[in-house]
Design an enzyme around this catalytic site. Structure first.
Site, mmCIF file in Angstrom:
data_model
loop_
_atom_site.group_PDB
_atom_site.id
_atom_site.type_symbol
_atom_site.label_atom_id
_atom_site.label_comp_id
_atom_site.label_asym_id
_atom_site.label_seq_id
_atom_site.Cartn_x
_atom_site.Cartn_y
_atom_site.Cartn_z
ATOM 1 N N ARG A 26 1.032 -1.257 0.044
ATOM 2 C CA ARG A 26 0.052 -0.142 -0.074
ATOM 3 C C ARG A 26 0.780 1.294 0.198
ATOM 4 O O ARG A 26 0.996 2.114 -0.903
ATOM 5 C CB ARG A 26 -1.008 -0.006 1.188
ATOM 6 C CG ARG A 26 -2.155 1.027 1.214
ATOM 7 C CD ARG A 26 -1.635 2.499 1.540
ATOM 8 N NE ARG A 26 -1.078 2.495 2.858
ATOM 9 C CZ ARG A 26 -0.476 3.626 3.390
ATOM 10 N NH1 ARG A 26 -0.550 4.617 2.699
ATOM 11 N NH2 ARG A 26 -0.139 3.338 4.710
ATOM 12 N N ASP A 27 1.572 1.522 1.069
ATOM 13 C CA ASP A 27 2.457 2.642 1.144
ATOM 14 C C ASP A 27 3.399 2.641 0.251
ATOM 15 O O ASP A 27 3.882 3.721 -0.545
ATOM 16 C CB ASP A 27 2.967 2.638 2.738
ATOM 17 C CG ASP A 27 3.499 4.200 3.054
ATOM 18 O OD1 ASP A 27 3.865 4.790 2.159
ATOM 19 O OD2 ASP A 27 3.671 4.530 4.162
ATOM 20 N N CYS A 38 9.956 9.093 -1.053
ATOM 21 C CA CYS A 38 8.976 10.425 -0.180
ATOM 22 C C CYS A 38 8.661 11.264 -1.637
ATOM 23 O O CYS A 38 9.449 11.770 -2.249
ATOM 24 C CB CYS A 38 9.746 11.009 0.549
ATOM 25 S SG CYS A 38 9.172 12.612 1.140
HETATM 26 ZN ZN ZN Z 1 4.990 5.199 5.080
#
Ligand code: ZN
Length: 312
Positions: free
Chosen positions: A15-16, A243
């Site tokens: 997911r992440d 990120c």
């Molecule tokens: Zn995360």
């Protein structure tokens, strides 16, 4: 907590790790990954996000992935839903635990889910009601993003985290996950945070930690949270997931290194580290251009290393 283990790890790579991945990770590949990880003993696997496919095409196959995950005997399966609609679909799919997120900092919450924090809490209350109507037994976890710092607002007050956690616990959360979404935290700050959160809520709900390794302190922060009594940690295999605000920066802490840390420290995770490392090949096969993170996989085990889970 599963019997026989000391620390519960949750795989969030599917997911992440995949949510900012532009390349579609083939459905069979996702199923192969989660199946292998369940077989390696991972106590919880977050398998997808329930969001409209036009928003995040990566999760267009969420029904299929969840169905395959739930068919695995003994696996504990969670999924993220950012709102009531997603939660209703997740309940319908039959997941074991729903992960919901709200940022502690107002402007990050607006940027991330386009709502005020008050609106996020109100939506969670509706999700609790929907859960009670739908299945009744799906656990509800709330991730408090930017709890240890925010890219928009900078430092976040500990008191603001406690106040928001209180609102979610009162609303019916079963788990509070404190997240260093942007990798700002240091171990001293983490220890103070988890001492406070566990002191306040530890007797009422489960407390989990979600760290990013953006500035290299991810595992140091894990150890600080451990010392404060936290026994639930998120990570992603090979540290998948960068990120979005810092190209080439590392995202989630690396699951394989986390398991190595815990098992080496004498804490049973129930995860077979050798089996876990081999699953990295599935990521490579499906995302050949994605660089994999993780030092344990590169260096291998120290001579004579005996993981706590395998010790007599
Ligand atoms: Zn995360």
């Amino acid at each position: 907590m599963r019997p026989g283990i000391d620390v519960e790890c949750r795989e969030v790579g599917l997911r992440d790790g995949l949510q900012i991945q532009q390349v579609f990770f083939a459905t069979e590949g996702k199923i192969a990954w989660l199946t292998a990880e369940a077989a390696a003993g991972m106590p919880e696997i977050e398998v997808c996000s329930f969001v409209p496919p036009k928003l995040l095409p990566q999760f267009a196959d969420n029904q299929e992935v969840v169905a395959a995950a739930l068919a695995i005997d003994g696996a504990f399966i969670s999924a993220l839903a950012p709102n009531l609609k997603g939660a209703q679909n997740a309940f319908k799919a039959g997941i074991h635990k729903l992960n919901y997120v709200t940022s502690v900092s107002e402007s990050h919450n607006m940027a991330n889910v386009r709502r005020t924090v008050d609106e996020s809490v109100a939506d969670f209350e509706r999700i609790v009601a929907a859960r009670n109507e739908a299945s009744g037994d799906t656990l509800l976890a709330v991730g408090l993003s930017t709890a240890l710092g925010c890219t928009i607002e900078g430092p976040v007050a500990l008191d603001a985290v406690l106040k928001l956690a209180e609102r979610f616990v009162a609303a019916g959360a079963d788990e509070i996950s404190v997240a260093d979404t942007v990798g700002y935290a240091n171990p001293v700050q983490v220890k103070e945070m988890f001492n406070a959160v566990i002191g306040e809520f530890g007797g009422r709900v489960a407390v989990a930690a979600h760290f990013h390794d953006t500035r290299g302190l991810g595992l140091a922060n894990v150890f600080a949270a451990l010392e404060a009594g936290c026994t639930r940690f998120d990570a992603s295999l090979a540290g998948l997931g960068g990120c979005p605000f810092a190209p080439h920066a590392t995202g989630n802490i690396v699951m394989d290194d986390l398991v190595f840390l815990l098992e080496g420290a004498g804490l049973k995770t129930g995860v077979d580290l050798d089996a876990l490392v081999k699953i990295r090949d599935i990521i490579t096969a499906n995302l050949p251009d994605e660089p994999l993170n993780g030092m344990y996989a590169k260096a291998g085990p120290p001579k004579g290393f005996v993981p706590a889970s395998k010790a007599a």
